[in-house]
Design a protein around this motif. Structure first.
Motif, short mmCIF file in Angstrom:
data_model
loop_
_atom_site.label_atom_id
_atom_site.label_comp_id
_atom_site.label_asym_id
_atom_site.label_seq_id
_atom_site.Cartn_x
_atom_site.Cartn_y
_atom_site.Cartn_z
N SER A 1 2.33 1.73 6.09
CA SER A 1 1.27 0.94 5.47
C SER A 1 0.30 0.35 6.49
O SER A 1 -0.86 0.12 6.17
N VAL A 2 0.74 0.12 7.72
CA VAL A 2 -0.12 -0.50 8.73
C VAL A 2 -0.95 0.55 9.46
O VAL A 2 -2.18 0.45 9.51
N SER A 3 -0.32 1.57 10.02
CA SER A 3 -1.05 2.57 10.81
C SER A 3 -1.76 3.61 9.95
O SER A 3 -2.61 4.33 10.44
N LYS A 4 -1.38 3.67 8.68
CA LYS A 4 -1.92 4.67 7.74
C LYS A 4 -1.62 6.10 8.22
O LYS A 4 -2.38 7.02 7.98
N GLN A 5 -0.49 6.25 8.90
CA GLN A 5 -0.03 7.55 9.38
C GLN A 5 1.38 7.80 8.86
O GLN A 5 2.11 6.87 8.56
N LYS A 6 1.74 9.09 8.80
CA LYS A 6 3.10 9.45 8.40
C LYS A 6 4.06 9.13 9.55
O LYS A 6 3.74 9.34 10.72
N ILE B 1 -0.69 -6.05 4.85
CA ILE B 1 -1.00 -7.47 5.08
C ILE B 1 0.27 -8.23 5.42
O ILE B 1 0.31 -9.03 6.37
N GLU B 2 1.33 -7.98 4.66
CA GLU B 2 2.61 -8.68 4.87
C GLU B 2 3.22 -8.30 6.23
O GLU B 2 3.74 -9.17 6.95
N ALA B 3 3.18 -7.04 6.59
CA ALA B 3 3.74 -6.60 7.88
C ALA B 3 3.01 -7.25 9.05
O ALA B 3 3.65 -7.65 10.03
N ARG B 4 1.70 -7.38 8.93
CA ARG B 4 0.93 -8.05 10.00
C ARG B 4 1.24 -9.54 10.03
O ARG B 4 1.43 -10.13 11.09
N PHE C 1 20.02 3.49 13.94
CA PHE C 1 18.89 3.55 13.02
C PHE C 1 19.18 2.65 11.83
O PHE C 1 20.21 2.79 11.18
N LEU C 2 18.26 1.73 11.59
CA LEU C 2 18.40 0.80 10.47
C LEU C 2 17.32 1.08 9.44
O LEU C 2 16.13 1.01 9.75
N MET C 3 17.75 1.43 8.23
CA MET C 3 16.84 1.62 7.10
C MET C 3 16.98 0.37 6.23
O MET C 3 18.07 0.08 5.73
N ALA C 4 15.89 -0.37 6.09
CA ALA C 4 15.90 -1.62 5.32
C ALA C 4 14.97 -1.44 4.12
O ALA C 4 13.75 -1.38 4.28
N PHE C 5 15.55 -1.34 2.94
CA PHE C 5 14.75 -1.24 1.72
C PHE C 5 14.39 -2.66 1.29
O PHE C 5 15.27 -3.44 0.93
N ILE C 6 13.10 -2.96 1.41
CA ILE C 6 12.60 -4.29 1.10
C ILE C 6 11.35 -4.14 0.22
O ILE C 6 10.95 -3.03 -0.12
N CYS C 7 10.74 -5.25 -0.12
CA CYS C 7 9.45 -5.24 -0.81
C CYS C 7 8.79 -6.59 -0.58
O CYS C 7 9.38 -7.47 0.04
N ASN C 8 7.59 -6.75 -1.09
CA ASN C 8 6.86 -8.00 -0.87
C ASN C 8 7.24 -9.11 -1.83
O ASN C 8 7.21 -10.27 -1.47
N HIS C 9 7.56 -8.77 -3.07
CA HIS C 9 7.65 -9.81 -4.10
C HIS C 9 9.05 -10.30 -4.43
O HIS C 9 9.20 -11.35 -5.02
N CYS C 10 10.08 -9.59 -4.07
CA CYS C 10 11.45 -9.96 -4.45
C CYS C 10 11.85 -11.29 -3.81
O CYS C 10 11.75 -11.45 -2.59
N PRO C 11 12.32 -12.26 -4.59
CA PRO C 11 12.72 -13.55 -4.03
C PRO C 11 13.85 -13.45 -3.00
O PRO C 11 13.93 -14.27 -2.08
N PHE C 12 14.70 -12.44 -3.12
CA PHE C 12 15.79 -12.26 -2.14
C PHE C 12 15.23 -11.84 -0.78
O PHE C 12 15.75 -12.23 0.25
N VAL C 13 14.18 -11.02 -0.79
CA VAL C 13 13.53 -10.60 0.46
C VAL C 13 12.67 -11.73 1.00
O VAL C 13 12.72 -12.05 2.19
N VAL C 14 11.87 -12.36 0.13
CA VAL C 14 11.03 -13.48 0.55
C VAL C 14 11.87 -14.56 1.22
O VAL C 14 11.46 -15.16 2.22
#
Length: 184
Positions: free
Chosen positions: A23-28, A94-97, A40-53
């Motif tokens: 989402s930041v670099s706009k590259q694959k 936006i959130e990653a930055r 290797f850590l794969m973290a499935f997150i999102c912006n709106h979930c209260p558990f992630v927030v």
């Protein structure tokens, strides 16, 4: 919010490959058997979930530190961004930055990566060793948005430390809990 537990895949499961938009670099960004790292850590997150927030003031520093130790970190959002616009790639960037992610925040638009990893909730964590074998799957720590337990990242940190020391995986692995992934 409905609390959903993570799927506890068998330890030793091989990490599936993926090729997702950052989402930041706009590259694959790709992960495959050829990807090198100490883990290797794969973290499935999102912006709106209260558990992630709930983890937002702790998770970026911890994961950025993992990077410095040779652990490749991939944050992945697989939520349906049409029904949940807060999880759109633009808002992910936006959130990653804002949170100062030094690792990619990838958008799994097709949701295929989440499906092959059997991710069930946000947050959902999968730690693989250098051979791409599942070493840890489970919670960040015991803290939840409503239980007043301090956020430490102790469960995931312990697993990373054991992995880096070539020790056995933690015997007790507690499933993560969070909002279900918002499937299309």
């Amino acid at each position: 919010m409905v609390a959903t537990h993570s799927n506890m895949l068998p330890l030793g499961t091989k990490a599936p490959s993926f090729n997702l938009w950052d989402s930041v670099s706009k590259q694959k960004k790709s992960f495959s058997f050829e990807t090198e790292g100490k883990g290797f850590l794969m973290a499935f997150i999102c912006n709106h979930c209260p558990f992630v927030v709930h983890l937002n003031n702790h998770l970026p520093d911890l994961f950025n530190n993992f990077l410095k130790q040779g652990i490749k970190v991939y944050a992945i959002s697989a939520n349906d961004s049409i029904k949940y616009p807060a999880d759109s790639p633009e808002k992910m960037a936006i959130e990653a930055r804002r949170l100062k992610f030094d690792f990619p925040y990838l958008f799994d638009e097709s949701q295929e990566t989440a499906k092959i990893y059997k991710a069930a909730c946000t947050p959902d964590f999968f730690l693989f060793n250098k051979n791409k074998e599942l070493f840890y799957r489970g919670q960040y720590d015991d803290s939840r948005p409503s239980n007043n337990i301090q956020i430490t990242g102790s469960d995931i940190s312990n697993a990373v430390n054991l992995l880096l020391k070539d020790k056995n995986a933690p015997k007790n692995q507690t499933p993560s809990i969070g909002c279900n992934i918002k499937w299309k």
